[in-house]
Write an enzyme that holds these catalytic residues in place. Structure first.
Site, PDB file in Angstrom:
ATOM      1  N   CYS A 160       0.873  -1.182   0.000  1.00 55.45           N
ATOM      2  CA  CYS A 160       0.000   0.000   0.000  1.00 55.45           C
ATOM      3  C   CYS A 160       0.907   1.228   0.000  1.00 55.45           C
ATOM      4  CB  CYS A 160      -0.978  -0.012   1.172  1.00 55.45           C
ATOM      5  SG  CYS A 160      -0.210   0.269   2.780  1.00 55.45           S
ATOM      6  N   ARG A 161       0.388   2.359   0.409  1.00 56.09           N
ATOM      7  CA  ARG A 161       1.187   3.589   0.403  1.00 56.09           C
ATOM      8  C   ARG A 161       2.269   3.552   1.475  1.00 56.09           C
ATOM      9  NH1 ARG A 161       1.671   8.782   2.467  1.00 56.09           N
ATOM     10  NH2 ARG A 161       0.223   8.352   4.144  1.00 56.09           N
TER      11      ARG A 161
END
Length: 103
Positions: free
Chosen positions: A66-67
Site C-alpha cells: 500500500c502507500r
C-alpha cells in the site's frame, strides 16, 4: 493474531531481480495506483480483498503493498487468516525506490 512477515522494499527489489516467485498485490485505491505501481503487481483495493481473495492462488507467496504499509498489513492479516502466505511490504510505496509502471 498470527505474526505477519515483513519485507523491505530493497528485499523485494532484489527478489524481483532474482526472479523469485512472489505475487505482488497492491491494495491502494484507484487514484493512488494511477501514480504508479510496482511492475507486475495485481491491483486489488483493500475493500475488495474479502470478495476477491479466493481468486488468488494459495500455493503462491503474496507480497502486499500500500502507500505506507498500514493497509497492506491489514490485508496481509486477513489473507493469512484465510490460509494464504502473505508478506507485508514495510514502508509501502513511500519507501519503494524501484521502477514503477502506470496501470
Amino acid at each position: 493474531m498470527a505474526e505477519i512477515k515483513e519485507m523491505t522494499p530493497e528485499e523485494l527489489q532484489q527478489a524481483i531481480e532474482e526472479n523469485r516467485a512472489y505475487t505482488i498485490i497492491d491494495v491502494r485505491e484507484d487514484e493512488e495506483v494511477r501514480e504508479g505501481m510496482i511492475p507486475g503487481a495485481k491491483h486489488i483495493r483493500l475493500g475488495d480483498i474479502p470478495m476477491k481473495v479466493d481468486t488468488l492462488n494459495k500455493d503462491e507467496t503474496h507480497v502486499v503493498v500500500c502507500r505506507s504499509g498500514r493497509r497492506s498489513m491489514n490485508a496481509s492479516e486477513f489473507m493469512k487468516e484465510k490460509g494464504f502466505e502473505a508478506i507485508n511490504l514495510k514502508g509501502g510505496m513511500l519507501e519503494w525506490k524501484g521502477d514503477t509502471t502506470k496501470p
